[in-house]
Design a protein around this motif. Structure first.
Motif, PDB file in Angstrom:
ATOM      1  N   ARG A  94      22.195  60.213  26.183  1.00  0.00           N
ATOM      2  CA  ARG A  94      23.360  60.607  25.384  1.00  0.00           C
ATOM      3  C   ARG A  94      23.789  59.482  24.454  1.00  0.00           C
ATOM      4  O   ARG A  94      24.215  59.739  23.317  1.00  0.00           O
ATOM      5  N   LEU A  95      23.675  58.242  24.915  1.00  0.00           N
ATOM      6  CA  LEU A  95      24.044  57.106  24.078  1.00  0.00           C
ATOM      7  C   LEU A  95      23.072  56.961  22.915  1.00  0.00           C
ATOM      8  O   LEU A  95      23.481  56.638  21.781  1.00  0.00           O
ATOM      9  N   LEU A  96      21.801  57.194  23.160  1.00  0.00           N
ATOM     10  CA  LEU A  96      20.814  57.132  22.089  1.00  0.00           C
ATOM     11  C   LEU A  96      21.092  58.191  21.023  1.00  0.00           C
ATOM     12  O   LEU A  96      21.010  57.921  19.822  1.00  0.00           O
ATOM     13  N   LEU A  97      21.450  59.380  21.460  1.00  0.00           N
ATOM     14  CA  LEU A  97      21.762  60.446  20.511  1.00  0.00           C
ATOM     15  C   LEU A  97      23.026  60.122  19.717  1.00  0.00           C
ATOM     16  O   LEU A  97      23.099  60.391  18.513  1.00  0.00           O
ATOM     17  N   GLU A  98      23.996  59.531  20.374  1.00  0.00           N
ATOM     18  CA  GLU A  98      25.212  59.139  19.658  1.00  0.00           C
ATOM     19  C   GLU A  98      24.895  58.032  18.654  1.00  0.00           C
ATOM     20  O   GLU A  98      25.426  58.013  17.536  1.00  0.00           O
ATOM     21  N   GLY A  99      24.007  57.103  19.052  1.00  0.00           N
ATOM     22  CA  GLY A  99      23.583  56.056  18.128  1.00  0.00           C
ATOM     23  C   GLY A  99      22.879  56.634  16.914  1.00  0.00           C
ATOM     24  O   GLY A  99      23.038  56.141  15.792  1.00  0.00           O
ATOM     25  N   TRP A 100      22.104  57.701  17.133  1.00  0.00           N
ATOM     26  CA  TRP A 100      21.451  58.382  16.009  1.00  0.00           C
ATOM     27  C   TRP A 100      22.496  59.018  15.088  1.00  0.00           C
ATOM     28  O   TRP A 100      22.394  58.913  13.866  1.00  0.00           O
ATOM     29  N   GLY A 155      24.093  56.542  12.796  1.00  0.00           N
ATOM     30  CA  GLY A 155      23.196  55.791  11.929  1.00  0.00           C
ATOM     31  C   GLY A 155      22.685  54.483  12.469  1.00  0.00           C
ATOM     32  O   GLY A 155      22.167  53.657  11.704  1.00  0.00           O
ATOM     33  N   LEU A 156      22.758  54.283  13.772  1.00  0.00           N
ATOM     34  CA  LEU A 156      22.296  53.025  14.365  1.00  0.00           C
ATOM     35  C   LEU A 156      20.920  53.131  15.011  1.00  0.00           C
ATOM     36  O   LEU A 156      20.334  52.113  15.387  1.00  0.00           O
ATOM     37  N   VAL A 157      20.425  54.339  15.160  1.00  0.00           N
ATOM     38  CA  VAL A 157      19.126  54.572  15.800  1.00  0.00           C
ATOM     39  C   VAL A 157      18.317  55.517  14.925  1.00  0.00           C
ATOM     40  O   VAL A 157      18.829  56.548  14.473  1.00  0.00           O
ATOM     41  N   ARG A 158      17.054  55.167  14.687  1.00  0.00           N
ATOM     42  CA  ARG A 158      16.150  56.033  13.934  1.00  0.00           C
ATOM     43  C   ARG A 158      15.302  56.842  14.910  1.00  0.00           C
ATOM     44  O   ARG A 158      14.663  56.263  15.791  1.00  0.00           O
ATOM     45  N   LEU A 159      15.268  58.147  14.726  1.00  0.00           N
ATOM     46  CA  LEU A 159      14.490  59.016  15.598  1.00  0.00           C
ATOM     47  C   LEU A 159      13.663  59.995  14.765  1.00  0.00           C
ATOM     48  O   LEU A 159      14.124  60.472  13.727  1.00  0.00           O
ATOM     49  N   VAL A 160      12.459  60.288  15.236  1.00  0.00           N
ATOM     50  CA  VAL A 160      11.694  61.393  14.676  1.00  0.00           C
ATOM     51  C   VAL A 160      12.020  62.628  15.511  1.00  0.00           C
ATOM     52  O   VAL A 160      12.506  62.524  16.641  1.00  0.00           O
ATOM     53  N   ILE A 161      11.737  63.802  14.956  1.00  0.00           N
ATOM     54  CA  ILE A 161      12.183  65.037  15.582  1.00  0.00           C
ATOM     55  C   ILE A 161      11.689  65.224  17.026  1.00  0.00           C
ATOM     56  O   ILE A 161      12.464  65.653  17.880  1.00  0.00           O
ATOM     57  N   PRO A 162      10.436  64.906  17.387  1.00  0.00           N
ATOM     58  CA  PRO A 162      10.052  65.107  18.795  1.00  0.00           C
ATOM     59  C   PRO A 162      10.871  64.252  19.761  1.00  0.00           C
ATOM     60  O   PRO A 162      11.263  64.727  20.832  1.00  0.00           O
ATOM     61  N   THR A 163      11.117  62.992  19.393  1.00  0.00           N
ATOM     62  CA  THR A 163      11.918  62.119  20.263  1.00  0.00           C
ATOM     63  C   THR A 163      13.338  62.649  20.374  1.00  0.00           C
ATOM     64  O   THR A 163      13.909  62.703  21.472  1.00  0.00           O
ATOM     65  N   TRP A 164      13.925  63.027  19.248  1.00  0.00           N
ATOM     66  CA  TRP A 164      15.281  63.586  19.244  1.00  0.00           C
ATOM     67  C   TRP A 164      15.370  64.817  20.143  1.00  0.00           C
ATOM     68  O   TRP A 164      16.286  64.946  20.949  1.00  0.00           O
TER      69      TRP A 164
END
Length: 274
Positions: free
Chosen positions: A202-208, A211-220
């Motif tokens: 959940r923290l990673l998604l909030e970081g995304w 704008g603090l975390v870059r994710l590609v769609i499969p990881t997201w």
């Protein structure tokens, strides 16, 4: 069994087979997953926050046996293939690739000693880890010389995505869920990662979102699934229910991924917003 043909070693429409591992544990405040930010010099997905993983090596395929061999323990390759909606030969290679990539990039070894003892300390195999990363040894070499067997039952099929990186490379990627083995220390000592660590989904998604975390769609998308679990037990239950039908291409029209494609985020780290 003879060496697999080129066609048997390929993924969907000739894409390169790849494996990623969502390594999880119970943290102080709930479920945590190991992620790493890829160095900017990487050809595929530079600067992105990803799970450990990479392409299948031709040496990950079985040369003579696909099931119940001396280097394999746990769930049979046939059973894994059935769950993955794949062939037994590809299932074998993908399990080997997942174990190999996880060991190379985190120092976590999903294996068992030939006499049945658990691997509770992977540090004695550090030189082999370096040899794997430099391609001087195959996983088969490492297992054989150390009298180890892959623990296929420690890998739960979780998702399958087929797509092309910004560099133009097509991948057919199978993702697995794995619980961090008790006693083993996870680290980010790999040339492919600028940083790495344990974080709540959940923290990673909030970081995304900020704008603090870059994710590609499969990881997201896989983080979205994991975010519904509060513990390892709940995450493993999600894996048992996982839909292994492949997501092919750019799913921008799929309502499940609408947030990824429609969210306008501040660009706090420069470059791509996704």
């Amino acid at each position: 069994m003879s060496v697999p043909t080129n066609e048997e070693q390929q993924g969907y429409q000739g894409a390169r087979l790849a494996a990623t591992v969502l390594l999880i544990r119970d943290g102080a405040e709930g479920l945590e997953v190991w992620v790493q930010e890829r160095v900017s010099s990487m050809r595929n997905y530079p600067g992105m926050t990803v799970f450990p993983g990479g392409g299948v090596d031709p040496r990950d395929f079985p040369a003579k046996t696909w099931d119940s061999g001396p280097l394999w323990s746990g769930t049979s390759a046939v059973a894994m293939a059935r769950r993955m909606r794949s062939t037994k030969v590809k299932a074998h290679a993908l399990v080997f690739a997942a174990v190999r990539e996880l060991f190379e990039e985190t120092g976590t070894l999903l294996a068992i000693h030939a006499d049945g003892r658990e691997v509770t300390d992977a540090h004695p195999f550090h030189a082999d880890r370096l040899a794997l990363e430099s391609h001087r040894l195959s996983l088969t070499d490492v297992l054989d010389r150390n009298h180890l067997k892959v623990r296929s039952d420690l890998l739960a099929p979780f998702a399958r995505w087929i797509g092309t990186s910004a560099a133009g490379n097509a991948f057919d990627t199978f993702s697995f869920l794995a619980v961090a083995p008790e006693g083993q220390d996870t680290d980010g000592d790999t040339s492919e990662a600028a940083s790495a660590g344990w974080l709540p989904p959940r923290l990673l998604l909030e970081g995304w979102r900020v704008g603090l975390v870059r994710l590609v769609i499969p990881t997201w998308a896989q983080l979205q699934i994991l975010a519904a679990a509060d513990s390892v037990v709940e995450a493993l239950d999600l894996a048992r229910q996982a839909d292994m039908r492949p997501v092919i291409g750019d799913p921008s029209g799929d309502p499940r991924y609408r947030e990824f494609y429609t969210t306008v985020r501040p660009d706090r780290i420069g470059g791509s917003r996704r």
